[in-house]
Design an enzyme around this catalytic site. Structure first.
Site, mmCIF file in Angstrom:
data_model
loop_
_atom_site.group_PDB
_atom_site.id
_atom_site.type_symbol
_atom_site.label_atom_id
_atom_site.label_comp_id
_atom_site.label_asym_id
_atom_site.label_seq_id
_atom_site.Cartn_x
_atom_site.Cartn_y
_atom_site.Cartn_z
ATOM 1 N N PRO A 349 0.753 -1.150 0.048
ATOM 2 C CA PRO A 349 0.139 -0.007 0.012
ATOM 3 C C PRO A 349 0.939 1.369 0.072
ATOM 4 O O PRO A 349 2.298 1.255 0.347
ATOM 5 C CB PRO A 349 -0.822 -0.062 1.265
ATOM 6 C CG PRO A 349 -0.485 -1.415 1.815
ATOM 7 C CD PRO A 349 0.709 -2.006 1.175
ATOM 8 N N SER A 666 -13.680 -13.179 -1.421
ATOM 9 C CA SER A 666 -13.513 -13.359 0.194
ATOM 10 C C SER A 666 -14.438 -12.625 0.829
ATOM 11 O O SER A 666 -14.464 -12.816 2.020
ATOM 12 C CB SER A 666 -12.006 -12.751 0.221
ATOM 13 O OG SER A 666 -12.189 -11.171 0.168
ATOM 14 N N LYS A 709 -5.198 -7.654 6.105
ATOM 15 C CA LYS A 709 -6.634 -7.542 6.656
ATOM 16 C C LYS A 709 -6.595 -7.659 8.049
ATOM 17 O O LYS A 709 -7.432 -6.759 8.702
ATOM 18 C CB LYS A 709 -7.409 -8.762 5.972
ATOM 19 C CG LYS A 709 -7.753 -8.676 4.387
ATOM 20 C CD LYS A 709 -8.407 -10.004 4.105
ATOM 21 C CE LYS A 709 -8.836 -9.989 2.641
ATOM 22 N NZ LYS A 709 -9.446 -11.318 2.195
HETATM 23 N N1 LIG Z 1 9.744 1.625 7.881
HETATM 24 C C1 LIG Z 1 9.950 2.938 7.738
HETATM 25 N N2 LIG Z 1 10.936 3.525 8.395
HETATM 26 C C2 LIG Z 1 10.958 4.626 8.217
HETATM 27 N N3 LIG Z 1 10.497 5.685 7.508
HETATM 28 C C3 LIG Z 1 9.509 5.065 6.762
HETATM 29 C C4 LIG Z 1 9.267 3.724 6.739
HETATM 30 N N4 LIG Z 1 7.984 3.396 5.926
HETATM 31 C C5 LIG Z 1 7.889 4.402 5.454
HETATM 32 N N5 LIG Z 1 8.503 5.528 5.754
HETATM 33 C C6 LIG Z 1 8.576 6.962 5.395
HETATM 34 O O1 LIG Z 1 7.128 7.282 4.949
HETATM 35 C C7 LIG Z 1 7.163 7.910 3.672
HETATM 36 C C8 LIG Z 1 6.320 7.338 2.853
HETATM 37 O O2 LIG Z 1 7.265 6.355 2.289
HETATM 38 P P1 LIG Z 1 7.276 6.171 0.798
HETATM 39 O O3 LIG Z 1 6.808 7.443 -0.204
HETATM 40 O O4 LIG Z 1 8.429 5.604 0.356
HETATM 41 O O5 LIG Z 1 5.915 5.412 0.462
HETATM 42 P P2 LIG Z 1 5.633 4.328 -0.924
HETATM 43 O O6 LIG Z 1 5.407 3.017 -0.305
HETATM 44 O O7 LIG Z 1 6.696 4.499 -1.769
HETATM 45 O O8 LIG Z 1 4.299 5.000 -1.413
HETATM 46 P P3 LIG Z 1 3.817 5.001 -2.860
HETATM 47 O O9 LIG Z 1 3.199 3.486 -3.215
HETATM 48 O O10 LIG Z 1 2.586 6.118 -2.824
HETATM 49 O O11 LIG Z 1 4.988 5.707 -3.623
HETATM 50 C C9 LIG Z 1 8.491 8.353 3.616
HETATM 51 O O12 LIG Z 1 9.135 9.526 4.115
HETATM 52 C C10 LIG Z 1 9.505 7.267 4.095
HETATM 53 O O13 LIG Z 1 10.670 7.731 4.665
#
Ligand SMILES: Nc1ncnc2c1ncn2[C@@H]1O[C@H](COP(=O)(O)OP(=O)(O)OP(=O)(O)O)[C@@H](O)[C@H]1O
Length: 769
Positions: A349, A666, A709
């Site tokens: 997500p 589901s 889920k």
């Molecule tokens: N496990 C984590 N530890 C530290 N920071 C996190 C972690 N997970 C997400 N973040 C932070 O949350 C923010 C959102 O992450 P990111 O943009 O990489 O999401 P994404 O999964 O690529 O979303 P999208 O699918 O919309 O591109 C970023 O600033 C990221 O650094």
């Protein structure tokens, strides 16, 4: 012929042959000779050359045609030369002139050989004359029949030295004279052919250079007049291409274009795009490669420093990098298909850190990072570029990414591969496939660039929210790493360690000026956001800090302060409200945003014809699930305690819009439960959520996305969930704190749900009764 006495005139450095008419300026001795001829020799005299003080053995007998004055008043005479004559001894004669004994040479009947020689010579002479384009002379030469007369026309030949002319004069034998002439003229012709060619080449070169120079000067002048910058001159490009570090084939192609530019100049309508193309070629980092950091322990440390948790994901990434590095060190090309040569696909997500993980991988390896957004790309040309002939053509995104990265081995994040479409403009997925295929991508050809680009050192990482819209062929090339979402405590930890420090910095606050308590973080995670990732969480923190920075510092933000800083909670546990009437059941689903809860509503319509209508944005499989649920309920009505008349009324089943679930079976248990709840008039318990496919006989079949889920169930504040028995192993993937917060019922038959998930009796119905 009889010899005779004639006055003689020696001409310095002039050789006259028979058959010429020449004006001669008369100095004293010449005047004496001419006077003597006119008065005492019937206007005849002998003319002979004196070359470097050497007297010739022969001369020509000439007649004085005319005397008078040349321009400037010097006395002059016009002489016509006649036959050749041998000069005998000096004799005395009248006047101041010298007299000699002369023996004219008789012109006999020409021999056959002389005629043949004359014909050969004529050809040569005509060639010479043709080269000089002396057409009139050709005519008069061609008209001469007598071989001896022909030979004597050489007196006019500018290519014969005086010595040679004297030799001709001294060779009375016609054949011998023609042989000499043929030899000399042949030599001259051969020489002049070579020199003509050289001269021609030289002239052409000079002309071309002059022309170019002139044109360029004109161009400069025009540019100056137009106020255009001189810096964009063409020569610039040649120098730049020559100075740039390019592969040979690329340099060659680039120089070809520079050549076109130089030849055609600015008038060429193509000049504009040739320049743009050259700029693109020069901007590409053809021979630039960064050195990889292959220390895997360090790699893990970098990943840990950038991201909280995600242990399994990090393990897989480090493993993947390890295998890749080993393969490369052994010179193995990565092979397509699943396995460690494949491209990593980070699926999950939004806001779970897929993009930032990709960046982290680049940091880990010490490579450059570029992101290529693929969401909504439908046109193949977006990936592979437009042909140059296309108006406004551009290179595709891959080439642009390489250019942006400044190296040939960056990490390229192909963001949202699940949102690549295809239509009449070609199939971008097919182009991507070529980009990712190790068998093809070392000679990737962008339509615009039209040069082989080696992508084999690029590390591609793809991301996707959902898997089922990824073109199958593409998916087959990828190694799936799922990131399902975070639990509340994960989010609190991520916020504390990463989001808070980053947002403080962005708000220009230093550490300690604003602090946030764990309770406040937990409150935001639980009641202000309901997401799998941390995107809204981060946004709300930013908002809170901006507001807090306006007040007195330092300040500590606790849960109680949130209302003032970021408003009222957006999400309150809604399940109890939604399920406050019979016929509403809480399902667990996976959407493009991760796991989510969804409410399925059923209601009885007036009328006496049974049947089912289904609304909501449902796919075919979900509609079938609804049919199956109803059939199951009809077939088991008695057993379930449902009165048969109830089933005579039409039934409406609705899945409210909101998060749109993926199509799938589901929701079967949820639909069945909603129907039974409706028909029995008993509410579904508010704290319950469920997921599972139902068969016509009521068996509960396994489904996907268990972890997502359950995370969603916890977020929504549910405390009990029903899961298909065959999904029990999936619980291993579910974080411990989620399992602690939830009671998980493992069921094999839908009756197990129906017997425990409903309230004993609906309050509403009791009131109505
Ligand atoms: N496990 C984590 N530890 C530290 N920071 C996190 C972690 N997970 C997400 N973040 C932070 O949350 C923010 C959102 O992450 P990111 O943009 O990489 O999401 P994404 O999964 O690529 O979303 P999208 O699918 O919309 O591109 C970023 O600033 C990221 O650094």
């Amino acid at each position: 012929m009889v010899s005779k006495r004639l006055p003689v005139l020696f001409l310095d450095d002039i050789v006259l042959l028979p058959g010429m008419v020449v004006p001669v300026e008369l100095d004293e001795p010449a005047q004496a000779a001419v006077d003597a001829a006119r008065t005492s020799a019937g206007s005849e005299l002998l003319i002979a050359p004196r070359l470097e003080d050497r007297y010739a053995s022969h001369g020509v007998v000439a007649t004085v045609q005319q005397v008078g004055k040349a321009r400037g008043g010097t006395p002059a005479a016009v002489l016509r030369t006649g036959v050749r004559a041998r000069i005998g001894g000096g004799v005395t004669g009248p006047g101041a002139a010298l007299w000699v004994e002369v023996e004219p040479v008789a012109a006999g009947e020409p021999s056959e050989t002389a005629r043949e020689l004359a014909a050969a010579y004529k050809k040569l002479v005509v060639s010479v004359l043709q080269r000089r384009e002396a057409w009139q002379v050709i005519d008069s030469v061609s008209a001469i029949d007598d071989p001896g007369d022909l030979a004597d026309t050489a007196g006019w030949a500018p290519y014969l030295t005086n010595d040679r002319k004297r030799e001709l004069l001294e060779t009375p034998d016609v054949e011998a004279r023609l042989r000499l002439l043929i030899e000399w003229t042949g030599d001259f012709l051969a020489e002049s052919e070579v020199s003509d060619k050289i001269e021609h080449d030289v002239r052409e070169n000079v002309e071309k250079r002059n022309r170019e120079y002139l044109l360029r000067e004109q161009l400069k002048a025009i540019r100056k007049e137009l106020g255009e910058d001189e810096a964009e001159g063409n020569d610039d490009y040649r120098a730049r291409v020559e100075a740039a570090d390019l592969p040979d084939a690329v340099r060659e192609a680039a120089l070809r274009e520079v050549g076109k530019l130089e030849r055609a100049g600015d008038q060429n309508p193509e000049a504009g795009w040739i320049r743009t193309w050259l700029d693109t070629v020069l901007d590409l980092p053809w021979n630039v490669r960064t050195d990889d950091n292959t220390d895997l322990a360090a790699a893990r440390a970098v990943l840990d420093a950038d991201h909280h948790g995600l242990d399994e994901v990090k393990d897989r990434i480090v493993e993947y990098l390890g295998v890749r590095a080993r393969r490369e060190s052994r010179g193995l090309t990565t092979v397509g298909g699943r396995g460690s040569g494949a491209v990593i696909l980070l699926a999950g997500p939004p806001g779970v850190g897929k993009t930032s993980l990709g960046e982290s991988v680049a940091r880990t390896l010490g490579r450059k990072f570029v992101r290529v957004a693929l969401g909504g790309v439908r046109d193949e040309a977006e990936i592979r570029g437009h042909r140059r002939t296309y108006v406004g053509a551009l290179p595709g995104r891959i080439v642009r990414a390489i250019r942006e990265s400044g190296s040939m081995n960056p990490v390229v994040l192909l963001d949202e591969v699940d949102k690549v479409g295809s239509d009449y403009r070609g199939d971008p997925a097919a182009a991507l496939l070529e980009v990712l295929d190790p068998a093809q991508n070392h000679t990737f050809r962008d339509h615009y660039l039209d040069l082989d680009l080696d992508l084999s050192d690029v590390l591609f990482i793809a991301t996707a929210n959902v898997l089922d819209t990824i073109p199958q062929a593409l998916f087959d090339r990828m190694e799936l790493i799922s990131i399902d979402g975070y639990t509340e405590s994960d989010k609190v930890a991520i916020a504390r360690d990463f989001l808070v420090p980053r947002q403080l910095e962005r708000a220009a606050l230093s550490e300690g000026e604003v602090t946030v308590t764990e309770d406040a973080l937990r409150e935001i995670a639980a009641n202000y956001t309901r997401e799998a990732g941390v995107r809204s969480f981060e946004r709300l923190l930013a908002k809170a800090f901006r507001k807090a920075a306006l007040g007195d510092l330092p300040v500590s933000v606790d849960a109680g302060d949130l209302k003032e800083l970021i408003g009222r909670p957006r999400f309150t546990p809604e399940s109890s409200e939604r399920t406050a009437v019979p016929g509403v059941s809480t399902g667990l689903a996976v959407t493009g945003m991760g796991g989510d809860v969804l409410y399925i509503e059923a209601s009885l319509l007036p009328g006496d014809k049974g049947g089912l209508s289904v609304t909501g944005q449902l796919g075919d499989v979900m509609k079938e699930s609804a049919q199956i649920a109803l059939s199951y309920v009809r077939a088991h009505a008695e057993e379930l305690g449902i009165s048969p008349e109830q089933l005579d009324h039409p039934i409406h089943l609705h899945v409210p819009a909101g998060a749109v679930p993926k199509d799938g079976p589901s929701a079967g248990v949820t639909m069945t439960t909603a129907l039974v709840s409706l028909l029995l008039g008993r509410n579904v318990r508010a704290e319950v959520g469920m997921t599972g496919e139902v068969s016509l006989t009521g068996r509960v079949l396994p489904i996907g996305g268990v972890k997502q889920k359950l995370l969603a169930a916890q977020r929504a504040g549910l405390t009990e969930v029903y899961l298909p028995q065959r999904n029990e192993p999936d619980l291993d993937d579910v974080p411990a704190d989620v399992l602690e917060a939830l009671t998980v019922h493992i069921v094999a038959d839908v009756r197990e749900i129906l017997s425990t998930a409903l309230e004993p009796v609906s309050a509403g119905l009791v009131a109505a009764a």
